[in-house]
Structures are given as structure tokens and as C-alpha cells.
Design an enzyme around this catalytic site. Sequence first.
Site, PDB file in Angstrom:
ATOM      1  N   ASP A   1       0.833  -1.204   0.000  1.00 31.88           N
ATOM      2  CA  ASP A   1       0.000   0.000   0.000  1.00 31.88           C
ATOM      3  C   ASP A   1       0.865   1.250   0.000  1.00 31.88           C
ATOM      4  OD1 ASP A   1       0.995  -0.456   2.546  1.00 31.88           O
ATOM      5  OD2 ASP A   1      -0.948  -0.621   3.519  1.00 31.88           O
TER       6      ASP A   1
ATOM      7  N   ASP B   1      -7.615  -2.607  14.285  1.00 33.98           N
ATOM      8  CA  ASP B   1      -9.013  -2.824  13.897  1.00 33.98           C
ATOM      9  C   ASP B   1      -9.159  -3.979  12.908  1.00 33.98           C
ATOM     10  OD1 ASP B   1      -7.936  -1.750  11.595  1.00 33.98           O
ATOM     11  OD2 ASP B   1      -9.279  -0.013  11.495  1.00 33.98           O
TER      12      ASP B   1
ATOM     13  N   HIS C   1      -7.359  -4.511  10.126  1.00 37.60           N
ATOM     14  CA  HIS C   1      -7.059  -4.292   8.707  1.00 37.60           C
ATOM     15  C   HIS C   1      -5.762  -4.981   8.310  1.00 37.60           C
ATOM     16  CE1 HIS C   1      -4.841  -0.480  10.050  1.00 37.60           C
ATOM     17  NE2 HIS C   1      -3.969  -1.002   9.239  1.00 37.60           N
TER      18      HIS C   1
ATOM     19  N   GLU D   1      -9.532  -1.433   5.341  1.00 35.89           N
ATOM     20  CA  GLU D   1     -10.190  -1.094   6.599  1.00 35.89           C
ATOM     21  C   GLU D   1     -11.489  -1.894   6.761  1.00 35.89           C
ATOM     22  OE1 GLU D   1      -8.588   0.437   8.708  1.00 35.89           O
ATOM     23  OE2 GLU D   1      -7.892   2.434   8.150  1.00 35.89           O
TER      24      GLU D   1
HETATM   25  C1  GLP Z   1      -0.376   0.190   8.594  1.00 31.02           C
HETATM   26  C2  GLP Z   1      -0.007  -0.628   7.361  1.00 31.02           C
HETATM   27  C3  GLP Z   1      -0.311  -2.098   7.556  1.00 31.02           C
HETATM   28  C4  GLP Z   1       0.246  -2.561   8.889  1.00 31.02           C
HETATM   29  C5  GLP Z   1      -0.393  -1.787  10.013  1.00 31.02           C
HETATM   30  C6  GLP Z   1       0.070  -2.222  11.392  1.00 31.02           C
HETATM   31  O1  GLP Z   1      -1.690   0.518   8.651  1.00 31.02           O
HETATM   32  N1  GLP Z   1      -0.674  -0.169   6.201  1.00 31.02           N
HETATM   33  O2  GLP Z   1       0.263  -2.847   6.484  1.00 31.02           O
HETATM   34  O3  GLP Z   1      -0.010  -3.940   9.050  1.00 31.02           O
HETATM   35  O4  GLP Z   1      -0.030  -0.428   9.823  1.00 31.02           O
HETATM   36  O5  GLP Z   1       1.237  -1.556  11.730  1.00 31.02           O
HETATM   37  P1  GLP Z   1       2.208  -1.951  12.916  1.00 31.02           P
HETATM   38  O6  GLP Z   1       2.913  -3.169  12.455  1.00 31.02           O
HETATM   39  O7  GLP Z   1       3.122  -0.786  13.050  1.00 31.02           O
HETATM   40  O8  GLP Z   1       1.361  -2.178  14.098  1.00 31.02           O
END
Ligand code: GLP
Length: 260
Positions: A66, A135, A137, A142
Site C-alpha cells: 500500500d 481494527d 485491517h 479497513e
Molecule cells: C499500517 C499498514 C499495515 C500494517 C499496520 C500495522 O496501517 N498499512 O500494512 O499492518 O499499519 O502496523 P504496525 O505493524 O506498526 O502495528
Amino acid sequence: MEVVIAPADELARLAADAIEERLRREPGTVLGVATGSSPLKVYDELARRHAEEGLSFARARAFMLDEYVGLAADHPQRYRNVVEAELASRVDLAPGALCGPDGLADDLPAACAAYEEAIADAGGVDVQILGIGTDGHIAFNEPGSSLASRTRIKTLTAQTRQDNARFFDDDLEQVPRHCLTQGLATIMSARHLLLLATGRGKAEAVHQLVEGPVTAMWPATIVQMHPHATVLVDDAAAGRLQLADYYRQTYASKPGWQGL
Ligand code: GLP
């Protein structure tokens, strides 16, 4: 779906083992790379193996999950720059081998379609690294995301913007509102999913992911439908798993030759 519960350093080693095994067998492997803090130890371990053990990425390609819409090309939180800094620049990925959706394109839907085409042209993703949002995702799909979605523009939830504000000087206003993200069906097309989650904040999302009903309200639950998904969690993130003991026993008695 396989659930492995282990300390974070071991999870990173296991994920790196799976990637290394694949790269040594098929140097032209197509990797799927994620941002966020969850994969950072994996990238450290891969960089170490590249520097010390000759693990090569020279013929590999890497596709990002993304990208934020509208962040300037040189913004340090632009996901392309993050992946460049955390992984690509630390290994020998060839110039141009890192691909991501273009969050600065004038025509965003066309950029999304072009990205889907690029993944397909590369033969699809072999090993996809994933994190999970609080949440539920994955990538930036989302809650409410179509389970059949492909790469498209999405609006970030207030929760995700708040979670990610730490990367923007804790200033919510700086966090973009839109992103381009691989869809859930795009992610499901990858041949092996390696999802990492650590910390208590992920416990509910991990419980839903592994044990909840498949629902767009917890987008990561679609991973239950994947034929080869590995969920790597530490004790804290496993804190709400109803069958945690079963997953521990299963992994402990797994034959060594099997790998992830
Ligand atoms: C962002 C990214 C996701 C990732 C999420 C969790 O939203 N787009 O790909 O999984 O963060 O991040 P973290 O690993 O820092 O908790």
C-alpha cells in the site's frame, strides 16, 4: 492456517527462514513487503543474512502492499521510502525491483489498475509479509472492505490515522486521509502469507483473525480462507486466543523438516 506463538525475535527468524528458503530455491522469487513496525525485525534479520551469509535478492522483486496518497516523493513516511530504508537499501535488490502503487499519480484508479497488472505480469507474489492493524485491517483494507477487493483507493479510519500518528510527530493533521492499497483478493492471490503481530494491542485483532467468523468488519479474517497462511504472534498478541494451548502443542510437535 498455522499459528506459531513465540518471542518476537524467534518469529522474525522463522519468517526470515521461510523467505531465505524460498529465495535459495528460486532466486527470482516475488516478495510482498509490508510497512509498519511488525516486519522490522524480519527486515533486520534479512539484512543481516545478506551481509553475513550471502543471502542474495539480486534476482528477486518486491511488491509493496500500500501507499499513502499525496505524500511528497521525498517524505520519509512515504511507504516507498520506508521500505527502501528498512529493506531495499540494505540488501542487493536490483534498481527498479521494488514496486508500489503510485500515490502521486494524477489518475489514481489508472495507477491501481496498472499496479494489479504489474503484479500479474511478475507472476504473482510468492511470499507475502503482512502485519495487522488494531481494527483488523491488512494492508489498508479497513473494516467494511470488500472481501473480493483489488487495488484501489481507500479512506483511512480515525483509528488507523491515530495509530499511525506516531510516525508523523504525533500530529494527526499530518497523517494522510487516503491511501492506495492492494485489495483483499489481491493479497489472497499470494502463494504464502506470513502475518506477524506482537503486543497486547493486537490481541483482539489476532483473536478475530484466527478464531472469529469471516467478515468484512475484521478484514484480516479472510486469511482463514487462504490455503497457506502462517500467523506468527508473541505471547501478548496471542493473549485472547481461545485455542492457544492447542496451537502451542501443534507447533511443538511439528516435524522439523516441514518448515512454515
Ligand atoms: C499500517 C499498514 C499495515 C500494517 C499496520 C500495522 O496501517 N498499512 O500494512 O499492518 O499499519 O502496523 P504496525 O505493524 O506498526 O502495528
